[in-house]
Motif scaffolding. Structure first.
Motif, short mmCIF file in Angstrom:
data_model
loop_
_atom_site.label_atom_id
_atom_site.label_comp_id
_atom_site.label_asym_id
_atom_site.label_seq_id
_atom_site.Cartn_x
_atom_site.Cartn_y
_atom_site.Cartn_z
N LYS A 130 0.85 -1.21 0.00
CA LYS A 130 0.00 0.00 0.00
C LYS A 130 0.87 1.24 0.00
O LYS A 130 0.64 2.20 -0.74
N LEU A 131 1.91 1.20 0.82
CA LEU A 131 2.81 2.34 0.89
C LEU A 131 3.50 2.59 -0.47
O LEU A 131 3.63 3.71 -0.92
N ILE A 132 3.89 1.49 -1.11
CA ILE A 132 4.54 1.62 -2.42
C ILE A 132 3.55 2.15 -3.45
O ILE A 132 3.88 3.01 -4.27
N GLU A 133 2.34 1.63 -3.38
CA GLU A 133 1.31 2.07 -4.33
C GLU A 133 1.12 3.59 -4.25
O GLU A 133 0.97 4.26 -5.26
N ASP A 134 1.15 4.10 -3.03
CA ASP A 134 0.98 5.55 -2.86
C ASP A 134 2.13 6.34 -3.49
O ASP A 134 2.00 7.53 -3.73
N GLN A 135 3.25 5.67 -3.74
CA GLN A 135 4.40 6.36 -4.34
C GLN A 135 4.46 6.19 -5.84
O GLN A 135 5.32 6.75 -6.49
N LEU A 136 3.58 5.33 -6.39
CA LEU A 136 3.61 5.10 -7.84
C LEU A 136 3.36 6.41 -8.56
O LEU A 136 2.41 7.11 -8.27
N ARG A 137 4.24 6.72 -9.47
CA ARG A 137 4.10 7.96 -10.22
C ARG A 137 3.94 7.60 -11.69
O ARG A 137 4.79 6.92 -12.26
#
Ligand SMILES: N[C@@H](CCC(=O)N[C@@H](CS)C(=O)NCC(=O)O)C(=O)O
Length: 212
Positions: A130-137
């Motif tokens: 979830k944390l990584i998903e929030d960083q997906l650009r």
């Protein structure tokens, strides 16, 4: 150069990255249970850590650890790294998170039969994803361009799917985008791995499970 790998293991990230770079590399399979290489050698005599990946450079020097190998590939092939302020730092920051937080969170799922431990591991993986998903650009982790960090995350998402972990639409779309890349398809084919896209049947074999 030669990469020691196991099918479907984290070493797949290096194979994908080398193909993305168009860099020819030799590959030698390791049975990470018996620690015997494809050539019949004792892998622990080659790499005392006993795990993959290990990269042997043309001058004979060896490099272990996913973070180090992927960072090296990006150093040699800057198109697979970042071009922002603090580029190297940002790349290492992401690779380290993938290695020391996400990758490690899978360990019980591979190695433990304890249900509580496995449930906690699933929770830990889900939180980190979830944390990584929030960083997906944009299309990839750092924007419109693929980097070696995407190769590492692709392998982790493959594992998450193989363990039937729920995947958000955004992460699924990202995974599908990566799965379509020629270098990724080539790497999967070379390791005789399924894409694990939902439209494909689950083909996560016991052989592959043994890899991690
Ligand atoms: N710290 C190492 C860990 C590598 C690792 O966990 N490799 C797994 C495959 S994904 C392995 O070879 N496991 C066999 C073992 O540890 O004996 C790295 O990041 O490169």
């Amino acid at each position: 150069m030669k990469l020691y790998y196991a099918p479907g293991a984290c070493s797949l990230a290096s194979r994908i990255s080398f193909h993305e770079a168009g860099r020819p590399v030799d590959f030698e399979r390791v049975d990470i249970r018996s620690k015997v290489t494809e050539a019949g050698d004792d892998y622990t005599a080659i790499n005392s850590k006993g795990y993959v990946p290990m990269l042997v450079l043309d001058n004979g020097e060896t490099v272990t650890e996913n973070v180090a190998i992927l960072a090296l590939i990006a150093e040699c092939h800057p198109e697979l790294g970042l071009s922002v302020p603090l580029s190297r730092t940002r790349l290492i920051e992401m690779l380290s998170y993938l290695s020391s937080e996400l990758h490690i969170a899978f360990k019980p799922l591979w190695h433990s039969a304890d249900e509580i431990e496995n449930a906690e591991a699933r929770q830990a993986v889900a939180e980190r994803l979830k944390l990584i998903e929030d960083q997906l650009r944009d299309l990839y982790l750092f924007g419109p361009r693929f980097t070696v960090a995407d190769a590492y995350l692709f392998v982790m998402l493959r594992w998450a799917l193989a363990f039937d972990m729920p995947m958000s639409p955004a992460l699924m779309a990202y995974f599908e985008r990566l799965s379509e890349r020629p270098a990724v398809r080539r790497a999967l084919a070379e390791e005789a791995l399924a894409t694990l896209l939902p439209q494909h049947e689950h083909e996560f074999t016991i052989v592959e499970k043994a890899a991690a």
